[in-house]
Design a protein around this motif. Structure first.
Motif, PDB file in Angstrom:
ATOM      1  N   LYS A 256     -57.591  32.502  45.391  1.00 52.60           N
ATOM      2  CA  LYS A 256     -58.366  34.054  44.868  1.00 52.60           C
ATOM      3  C   LYS A 256     -58.795  34.467  46.165  1.00 52.60           C
ATOM      4  N   VAL A 257     -58.628  34.138  47.437  1.00 52.91           N
ATOM      5  CA  VAL A 257     -59.158  34.738  48.240  1.00 52.91           C
ATOM      6  C   VAL A 257     -57.450  35.630  48.781  1.00 52.91           C
ATOM      7  N   LYS A 258     -56.630  35.495  48.636  1.00 47.57           N
ATOM      8  CA  LYS A 258     -55.375  36.071  48.669  1.00 47.57           C
ATOM      9  C   LYS A 258     -55.367  37.549  48.057  1.00 47.57           C
ATOM     10  N   ILE A 259     -55.703  37.551  46.952  1.00 44.77           N
ATOM     11  CA  ILE A 259     -55.387  37.498  45.207  1.00 44.77           C
ATOM     12  C   ILE A 259     -56.640  39.248  45.756  1.00 44.77           C
TER      13      ILE A 259
END
Length: 562
Positions: A520-523
């Motif tokens: 989710k952080v990379k998204i």
């Protein structure tokens, strides 16, 4: 120019001719290639064999429908459809499917239909879904109905342990789709059932007279109450696929133990539910009662096979409740729930075909199990207690008064005590190098054999409880006070299916699909980059490829024209 036209016509002829050949080959050659790492679109050999035996078309109704289903439910819905399609690809007869929402029925028909679904274990689930007007509640039916021209059966497909998160439950349900669908089909195409013996004559099943077993296995196995003292020789037991000994209260004779031993040596399946101590729960009020050790003659037999049922009781802080009379309200006696550490709610399971993903199983007054050396026997613990358990050696005080105060957590320092064992392999007879009981011929004696034995230190785990109002027996696993249902019935069904055919469709329950959640952080950080890459890359590749083909053809044919 004429040569250019002929060359072009030849190219188109070869192109369409190749497509035609591929189409014709596809009609005559039946093959599938599963390129997924976990073989999601492949079936267990036992499932393929069962599908090859289908002799008439089948239809599957998918009940999991509804508007604006959450993403996880849509994934399960799609997986059901894909599983049916995969089954159809391997089936000897056509398997079709359709979607049906029980809530679309008229009000008069809807109630009866929902009750009929409950007979298959398909109960509605309440979901919170997002709609234009906001978050609303929606009933779904996560199950399937499988039918042929005459009969119908069903299965619940959304299953999992209460300790699992939503994603884990969905993933486990998808892993089990092959088993649930194939098990439903098996009930339709193989109505004949194997025989199970329930040993009588020693106070077994005195609580419900075998109702728990019969209710759970009715239609899948034929159950017979067998007085063991009437069996004359080991061959009299060979016709039974498995034998249940469920909570005996009286001693077994040497002759009866020899019959059971030779049944196992002949490849039989023996399930022993044995209490290490005797508990008189009706005397637990006031000063309470003492649970005393019992020896019914089966200890030496089980010890030879590799397991010992200890003379003790397990208490666990993951406990259930027992209803007791708590005084009067007006002229009515009031029943209140009492925390009862002797009633263990076991939710820690072995990753085995019998217990993988199984929900909580309730044990009532269970004794601990130890393993001992038995060459050639594999011992698999199936169910465990929680991280906060303790063992009380007999004699054990059993008193409601002890629960007036909260249990001291510091006393519960043991963890993951095995509550059930599966023994498999090459067993050695208890009577090897011993005199045989009177009346049995030496030439018929088998000193070893490849059977299976299941040992549980609780004689009541497969006994149903009774309704508090009318005393009628309840379905196995139903709690008469809390109205909750434990997985005792499913544990029993999985157990007998495994013992009957360990390499059968029950083996498909061991499949594992990995959950691969997105970061989710990379998204959040790279969302724009990946969106642009996914949108622009295909366009750029197409332009480069088309431009290259155009440039090559232009240079090639312009030189020929010159």
């Amino acid at each position: 120019m004429k040569q250019l036209t002929q060359h072009s016509a030849k190219s188109w002829f070869l192109f369409f001719g190749g497509i035609l050949v591929i189409v014709l080959l596809a009609n005559f050659l039946d093959f599938r290639i599963d390129l997924t790492e976990e073989k999601r679109y492949s079936l267990h050999p036992a499932t393929e064999e069962m599908l090859s035996e289908i002799s008439k078309p089948l239809h599957v109704e998918i009940l999991l429908v509804g508007e604006n289903l959450p993403g996880g439910m849509r994934r399960l819905q799609k997986s059901i459809e894909e599983t049916v399609r995969t089954f159809n690809a391997y089936s000897a007869e056509k398997i079709t499917y359709s979607y049906f929402d029980p809530l679309t029925l008229q009000k008069e028909e809807r109630g009866d239909f929902i009750l009929s679904l409950a007979d298959y274990g398909i109960n509605p689930t309440n979901l919170s879904v997002m709609r234009n007007s906001g978050q609303q509640e929606q009933l779904i039916f996560p199950g399937i109905l499988v039918s042929d021209e005459e009969y119908e059966t069903g299965a619940l497909v959304l299953k999992g342990d209460r300790g699992m998160g939503p994603d884990q439950i969905l993933n486990h349900s998808i892993e089990n789709l092959e088993f649930e669908l194939s098990n439903a089909i098996r009930k339709l195409i193989s109505p004949e059932s194997s025989s199970i013996a329930m040993i009588m004559g020693h106070g077994e099943m005195s609580s419900d007279e075998g109702f728990g077993l019969v209710e759970a296995l009715d239609g899948e196995f034929e159950l017979f109450k067998v007085p063991l003292d009437q069996a004359q020789k080991p061959k009299d037991l060979e016709g039974f696929k498995m034998i249940f000994i469920q909570g005996p209260k009286e001693n077994y004779t040497e002759r009866e133990i020899y019959l059971l031993d030779q049944y196992v040596m002949g490849g039989g399946n023996l399930i022993v539910l044995l209490d290490g101590v005797a508990v008189e729960i009706e005397n637990a009020g006031g000063e309470g009662t003492l649970a005393m050790p019992v020896d019914l003659g089966l200890d030496n037999l089980l010890f030879r096979y590799g397991v010992r049922v200890n003379k003790d009781l397990i208490q666990d802080l993951n406990f259930g409740y027992i209803p007791v009379m708590g005084g009067d309200f007006g002229n009515q006696q009031q029943m209140v729930p009492l925390p009862w550490p002797f009633y263990i709610q076991a939710g820690r399971m072995q990753e085995h075909a019998i217990t993988k993903g199984l929900d909580v199983v309730q044990f009532r007054f269970t004794s601990s199990l130890d393993t001992v050396k038995a060459d050639g026997v594999t011992k698999t613990p199936l169910i465990f207690s929680s991280d906060f358990s303790r063992v009380l050696p007999a004699p054990v005080r059993v008193a409601f008064a002890d629960m007036d105060q909260e249990p001291d957590v510091g006393l519960f320092g043991m963890k993951n005590l095995p509550l059930a064992y599966l023994l498999e392999g090459e067993f050695t007879s208890l009577y090897k190098n011993r005199f045989l009981p009177d009346g049995f011929a030496k030439e018929d004696f088998k000193e070893g054999g490849n059977g299976k034995v299941v040992v549980i230190g609780d004689g009541d785990v497969f006994q149903s409880q009774t309704n508090l109002e009318d005393g009628a027996p309840l379905a196995l696993g139903e709690n008469p006070f809390s109205q909750s249902t434990f997985a005792n019935k499913l544990f029993l069904k999985n157990l007998v299916q495994y013992l009957a055919e360990p390499e059968g469709i029950i083996a498909s329950r061991t499949r594992t699909f990995r959950i691969r959640p997105l970061n989710k952080v990379k998204i959040a950080q790279q969302k724009t980059f990946w969106q642009g890459l996914n949108v622009l890359t295909p366009v750029v590749v197409l332009l480069v490829f088309g431009g290259s083909v155009w440039w090559i053809r232009r240079n090639k044919y312009s030189r020929k024209t010159n």
